[in-house]
Design a protein around this motif. Structure first.
Motif, mmCIF file in Angstrom:
data_model
loop_
_atom_site.group_PDB
_atom_site.id
_atom_site.type_symbol
_atom_site.label_atom_id
_atom_site.label_comp_id
_atom_site.label_asym_id
_atom_site.label_seq_id
_atom_site.Cartn_x
_atom_site.Cartn_y
_atom_site.Cartn_z
ATOM 1 N N GLY A 18 -59.886 11.949 13.492
ATOM 2 C CA GLY A 18 -58.873 11.011 13.964
ATOM 3 C C GLY A 18 -59.474 9.789 14.629
ATOM 4 N N MET A 19 -60.504 9.989 15.444
ATOM 5 C CA MET A 19 -61.153 8.858 16.107
ATOM 6 C C MET A 19 -61.780 7.907 15.089
ATOM 7 N N THR A 20 -62.345 8.465 14.029
ATOM 8 C CA THR A 20 -62.955 7.638 12.989
ATOM 9 C C THR A 20 -61.913 6.786 12.270
ATOM 10 N N LEU A 21 -60.691 7.285 12.187
ATOM 11 C CA LEU A 21 -59.627 6.549 11.490
ATOM 12 C C LEU A 21 -59.145 5.317 12.255
ATOM 13 N N LEU A 22 -59.432 5.247 13.554
ATOM 14 C CA LEU A 22 -58.853 4.190 14.390
ATOM 15 C C LEU A 22 -59.540 2.837 14.219
ATOM 16 N N LYS A 23 -58.721 1.799 14.298
ATOM 17 C CA LYS A 23 -59.235 0.439 14.409
ATOM 18 C C LYS A 23 -59.862 0.245 15.795
ATOM 19 N N THR A 24 -60.625 -0.818 15.955
ATOM 20 C CA THR A 24 -61.030 -1.239 17.279
ATOM 21 C C THR A 24 -59.772 -1.542 18.102
ATOM 22 N N GLY A 83 -57.771 0.703 19.136
ATOM 23 C CA GLY A 83 -56.728 1.671 18.813
ATOM 24 C C GLY A 83 -56.489 2.666 19.934
ATOM 25 N N LYS A 84 -55.423 3.448 19.777
ATOM 26 C CA LYS A 84 -55.047 4.449 20.780
ATOM 27 C C LYS A 84 -55.109 5.850 20.180
ATOM 28 N N CYS A 85 -55.758 6.749 20.903
ATOM 29 C CA CYS A 85 -55.811 8.158 20.521
ATOM 30 C C CYS A 85 -54.966 8.943 21.514
ATOM 31 N N VAL A 86 -53.874 9.546 21.028
ATOM 32 C CA VAL A 86 -52.976 10.310 21.885
ATOM 33 C C VAL A 86 -53.229 11.794 21.657
ATOM 34 N N ARG A 125 -69.320 5.848 23.082
ATOM 35 C CA ARG A 125 -69.415 4.655 22.229
ATOM 36 C C ARG A 125 -68.045 4.242 21.705
ATOM 37 N N ASP A 126 -67.229 5.233 21.324
ATOM 38 C CA ASP A 126 -65.874 4.907 20.867
ATOM 39 C C ASP A 126 -65.071 4.243 21.975
ATOM 40 N N VAL A 127 -65.199 4.779 23.181
ATOM 41 C CA VAL A 127 -64.413 4.276 24.299
ATOM 42 C C VAL A 127 -64.906 2.904 24.752
ATOM 43 N N VAL A 128 -66.221 2.726 24.796
ATOM 44 C CA VAL A 128 -66.792 1.492 25.340
ATOM 45 C C VAL A 128 -66.934 0.398 24.282
ATOM 46 N N PHE A 129 -67.598 0.702 23.176
ATOM 47 C CA PHE A 129 -67.899 -0.326 22.190
ATOM 48 C C PHE A 129 -66.733 -0.637 21.253
ATOM 49 N N ARG A 130 -65.827 0.327 21.047
ATOM 50 C CA ARG A 130 -64.684 0.077 20.171
ATOM 51 C C ARG A 130 -63.387 -0.074 20.969
ATOM 52 N N ASP A 131 -63.462 0.076 22.273
ATOM 53 C CA ASP A 131 -62.300 -0.086 23.154
ATOM 54 C C ASP A 131 -61.152 0.842 22.741
ATOM 55 N N ILE A 132 -61.494 2.085 22.431
ATOM 56 C CA ILE A 132 -60.473 3.075 22.087
ATOM 57 C C ILE A 132 -59.886 3.647 23.379
ATOM 58 N N SER A 133 -58.562 3.639 23.478
ATOM 59 C CA SER A 133 -57.878 4.236 24.622
ATOM 60 C C SER A 133 -57.510 5.675 24.281
#
Length: 376
Positions: free
Chosen positions: A284-290, A292-295, A309-317
């Motif tokens: 699921g995390m791989t599917l997200l855009k920069t 994006g939101k993971c619920v 890296r997902d949280v910091v470099f891709r700004d995933i919430s």
């Protein structure tokens, strides 16, 4: 109707962890406080949390044995306490109501009950589903796997005309949980949302809600029966088999369809994680855009490993979601009735609850429901 109630009722009891339910008779419970309502249970739906509870994987729950499980059920009002509250008298004898597990006897004075700022869980001041002092039907106190149950008038919702109890019961946890999770995605019509575990109890309802909300929907699963169920709904959602399709390839396919030119703008705006699986979370995390939101809805015993890296470099919430408010529960029921959102379910009689649990472990997808009108 209250004058013709039986003196006893049947219920399915957990008497210890990792044991089958035991059917036995006990005295009929009586409403004792102002918010209490006695209902005749018409249908009670089985949730994954019922399994987790029975396995002893919820520290602190149940508070004692024996206990009656089920936190998603529906029934008919049969009596009030001798001095009912205003909220209780909103429901008359004979009214059909849906009952979520949370929150029985909320304190009315804690931080949450005074008014949370969260729009998904906020109710009128004096009641909150997040009240830390409240009990929960089917977890800390008796629930719906019985012929009658005591509920709090503030936690229940009227069932829309034309909706049956068997249809309403799965919405009391699975329905409100996935509906609230979609709200927490904070996306607009036309945006892309993914549902990991799309053929399960929550997932197949989520496919229906998300499409009716106007989102572009991607459903992902990794087992034959749930994938078949998700596909059979014919919602128009894209259904992906995670066993045969790599997440990175799906992102490229979506990017091509959307005309995306940069990897950061390809993929989903939000994804909802339903399985208790690290593989599902990573997919699921791989599917997200920069941005994006993971619920996250599931709560595996050992948690999830999250890439910084997902949280910091891709700004995933990354956001957690449990349930919605009573206000949102009513909104969800009205939405379900208006758009014909229904759980695909299989019904069992009360005395066949252990057979239902066996069926649950087969992983067929959809929901399993005790229908009190059935007799073995």
């Amino acid at each position: 109707m209250a004058n013709h109630l039986p003196e006893t009722m049947r219920g399915q009891f957990l008497e210890s962890f990792k044991r089958p339910y035991t059917l036995k008779s006990i005295p009929l419970p009586t409403p004792t406080t102002a918010h209490d309502i006695l209902i005749k249970v018409d249908a009670a739906s089985y949730c994954h949390t019922d399994y987790v509870l029975a396995q002893g994987q919820m520290p602190g729950f149940p508070k004692s044995f024996p206990t009656i499980g089920c936190h998603e059920f529906a029934g008919t009002v049969v009596s009030h306490s001798e001095s009912p509250s205003t909220q209780a008298t909103e429901f008359q004898v004979g009214d059909k109501v849906g009952v979520p597990g949370r929150a029985f006897h909320a304190c009315g004075t804690c931080f949450e009950c005074r008014g949370s700022k969260d729009p998904v869980s906020q109710d009128d001041k004096g009641y909150s589903v997040y009240c830390a002092h409240a009990d929960n039907n089917g977890l800390s106190r008796d629930g719906g796997f019985a012929e009658y149950a005591i509920v709090d008038a503030r936690q229940v919702a009227p069932i829309p005309s034309g909706m049956t109890a068997v249809e309403a019961a799965p919405l009391m946890c699975a329905g409100i949980t996935i509906y609230a999770a979609l709200k927490r995605c904070q996306i607009q019509a036309g945006d892309r949302v993914g549902i990991m575990g799309a053929g399960g109890g929550l997932g197949h309802l989520g496919l229906q809600y998300a499409v009716k909300m106007g989102f572009k929907v991607l459903g992902v699963d990794a087992a034959d029966a749930p994938l078949k169920l998700a596909t059979s709904l014919k919602t128009g959602a894209i259904i992906v088999d995670a066993r045969t399709e790599k997440a990175a390839d799906v992102v490229q396919q979506l990017g091509t369809e959307d005309g995306g030119k940069d990897i950061g703008e390809m993929g989903l705006d939000a994804v909802i994680i339903l399985p208790e699986s690290q593989q599902a979370f990573d997919y699921g995390m791989t599917l997200l855009k920069t941005h994006g939101k993971c619920v996250i809805v599931s709560f595996p015993e050992n948690g999830f490993h999250i890439s910084a890296r997902d949280v910091v470099f891709r700004d995933i919430s990354i956001i957690g979601s449990l349930v919605g408010s009573n206000r949102m529960l009513r909104e969800m029921l009205d939405f379900s009735a208006a758009y014909g959102v229904k759980a695909i379910s299989k019904a069992f009689a009360l005395d066949r609850l252990n057979d239902l649990v066996e069926d649950y472990h087969k992983g067929g997808g959809g929901k399993l429901v005790v229908d009190m009108s059935l007799r073995s």
